[in-house]
Design an enzyme around this catalytic site. Sequence first.
Site, PDB file in Angstrom:
ATOM      1  N   GLU A  45       0.821  -1.210   0.000  1.00 35.10           N
ATOM      2  CA  GLU A  45       0.000   0.000   0.000  1.00 35.10           C
ATOM      3  C   GLU A  45       0.855   1.259   0.000  1.00 35.10           C
ATOM      4  O   GLU A  45       0.565   2.209  -0.733  1.00 35.10           O
ATOM      5  CB  GLU A  45      -0.949  -0.002   1.198  1.00 35.10           C
ATOM      6  CG  GLU A  45      -2.063  -1.031   1.105  1.00 35.10           C
ATOM      7  CD  GLU A  45      -2.915  -0.857  -0.153  1.00 35.10           C
ATOM      8  OE1 GLU A  45      -2.971   0.257  -0.699  1.00 35.10           O
ATOM      9  OE2 GLU A  45      -3.516  -1.846  -0.587  1.00 35.10           O
ATOM     10  N   TYR A 128      -6.228   7.152   3.302  1.00 36.45           N
ATOM     11  CA  TYR A 128      -6.348   6.070   2.344  1.00 36.45           C
ATOM     12  C   TYR A 128      -5.647   4.810   2.821  1.00 36.45           C
ATOM     13  O   TYR A 128      -6.232   3.723   2.868  1.00 36.45           O
ATOM     14  CB  TYR A 128      -5.801   6.451   0.951  1.00 36.45           C
ATOM     15  CG  TYR A 128      -5.558   5.195   0.159  1.00 36.45           C
ATOM     16  CD1 TYR A 128      -6.631   4.479  -0.364  1.00 36.45           C
ATOM     17  CD2 TYR A 128      -4.284   4.641   0.065  1.00 36.45           C
ATOM     18  CE1 TYR A 128      -6.444   3.263  -0.995  1.00 36.45           C
ATOM     19  CE2 TYR A 128      -4.089   3.428  -0.569  1.00 36.45           C
ATOM     20  CZ  TYR A 128      -5.165   2.744  -1.099  1.00 36.45           C
ATOM     21  OH  TYR A 128      -4.974   1.545  -1.691  1.00 36.45           O
ATOM     22  N   ASP A 146      -9.621   6.025  -2.770  1.00 34.67           N
ATOM     23  CA  ASP A 146      -8.409   6.382  -3.492  1.00 34.67           C
ATOM     24  C   ASP A 146      -8.814   7.065  -4.791  1.00 34.67           C
ATOM     25  O   ASP A 146      -9.996   7.292  -5.047  1.00 34.67           O
ATOM     26  CB  ASP A 146      -7.550   5.139  -3.773  1.00 34.67           C
ATOM     27  CG  ASP A 146      -8.089   4.370  -4.957  1.00 34.67           C
ATOM     28  OD1 ASP A 146      -9.324   4.271  -5.083  1.00 34.67           O
ATOM     29  OD2 ASP A 146      -7.288   3.880  -5.766  1.00 34.67           O
TER      30      ASP A 146
END
Length: 299
Positions: A45, A128, A146
């Site tokens: 991520e 996010y 996102d």
Amino acid sequence: MSEARIDDRVLGTLHARILDWFSEHARDLPWRSATASAWEIFLSEVMSQQTPVARVEPIWREWISRWPTPFALADAPAGEAVRHWGRLGYPRRALRLHEAARAMVARHDGQVPTSYEDLLALPGVGEYTAAAVASFAHGDPQVVIDTNIRRVLVRAVEGRALPAPSLTARERAVAAAAMPSDREQANAWNAAVMELGALVCTARAPRCGDCPVLEICAWQRAGCPPDDGPARRGQAWHGTDRQVRGRILQLLRDTPSPVARDHLDTVWPQDPVKVDRCLAGLVEDGLVEPVEAGYSLPA
DNA sequence: AAGTCGTGGTG
DNA sequence: TCACCAAGACT
């Protein structure tokens, strides 16, 4: 708290079609493996922030094999994280990943924290990433938003071409209202909408012919009106500090020993003052360390 | 809260 | 070709 309402029948169709599409078309990214650890997902991520997923995979594999746990990365010098970041871009992320690993060791028994709040408190983790790790690594169905999800929802639900430059309260409300109530489906939904935005509902040339929700897309029904917002500011590049900082770091990454100040001028020979300024910025950021012989990646 | 921060693929 | 943009965060 603003609320958004999406017609139940529309919502049901969106869920069914997009989840079904995802089950057929999802890329088999290594961090989506059923056996992927929370650390592996966390790394993916952060590496994926503002970075095309295709470029992340090789660096991710390198990091996972070199530092398979937060303990391993926490034990390494920060400079090694920067060195093995390679040319992925935004190298401060490497530094923050290293700080995050040390925070996990210090505060979370060397584990990736499970709560949204604890995730958000980690360096380099914003809304996010905290929501994405909670959902994808821990099965906690936080509302993930996102750039892909923003674009899909603004088109499918709001009927506009592109979202505003910065996230609005309205978008948060729509994203929350769009989540399936079932926990497992909600987590799959987060990944599925993101994937749809990445593969089909793209910014530049959307493949609407391949879209599973073409018939109920509000933007489609409105005749695909063009973006009505202000023109987006292009990112300048040539001769910017970003470019020079990038060259300095590239040189330091590719050189095992410290680099003399004079030699650093070779990255931007036309302006040593600019090199000075960028160097100072890099030192300020902790990406570069001054040493007796010149400059090196941080210890 | 607008600016800053890398890099490379692409339409 | 070159402007745009990509699983944002931080100040």
